[in-house]
Design a protein around this motif. Sequence first.
Motif: not given
Length: 333
Positions: A184-194
């Motif tokens: 049940n672990d949550k993984v936060l994904v942050i997209d800081n662009g290309d």
Amino acid sequence: MITQKELAARLGLSRTTIARAINNSSNIKPETKEKILKLVKELGYEKNYVGSLLASKKKVVYSFIVESKNSYYTEQIKLGIKGAKKEYKHHNLEIIEVVTDINKPMEQVLELKKLLDSGKQIDGIIIIPLDKTKILELINPYLEKIKFITLSVFLSKKIAYVGTDYQKCGRLAAEFLGKSLNINDKVLVIDNGDDNISSKFYLNGFLDRANEDKINIIGPVRKNGVEDSLMYLKNIFKKENINSIFINRYAQDILLEIPDYILKKQKNITTGIGNRIRKLIIEKKILATVADDVYSTGHKACQLMVDMLYKETEKKVKNIILEPKILLIENLK
């Protein structure tokens, strides 16, 4: 090792004719040249370059390198190229660096255009192309005259390439992380662009594998750099129990600003390598990183350029794909 004299004797030709074929002279019949080169390949003949290179005309290569917040990347590319150049000390070779900002693709385009329009001697160009479309438009008319190698960014089937599969880096990061998470672990994904090189591929690879492995993903949340990411993280940590964070760009700068008591409870992995990522691994604030061998990218690009300039290799375009590495404390150099 077989000599030109022995090749001439086997084929019943003069040594001059053999030399013409090996040196790619146009003053030889195509069928004769083909016969000679076939035997050369079969017998593994290698030209003795040292004497001819010392007397040869100087070759001039320009290397277009990019600077970013991760200075380690720039330094290692430069060191790789310089290291290979030392190995070819007998070659009459000059390498001139052109360094531009990774966040200013147009600056690189203008520098390249200025060089191509300058009338200077240009035998080869090694480049990390930031604006693929504009760079390709610029160099297409010169493909027959100048040897080109792109680093880290694939440009065209007509142009040699040296780099890592960044999508695979992202997939490996997700696979490695998935093995350390609870159900049940949550993984936060942050997209800081290309960043025009790797960050888009890191993100796509990570999400592809995470979805295959049914990892519980929050996001990707689109942010705009270090400060924007830190403000968001400060707020979400108050609302959600986040067990892991994956950030495709500026990860090392962001993770270093997160309080230790939060980081050490999480299971985090990054992509890429730099001095601050090494610090995070050594201090056990992240589990590992999936990294490309940046030094080898520069080193192998220079080796390939030497082959293209001096050894008259076959015209088939060569691509060198380097395998990414998972770096932990135990194998961190």
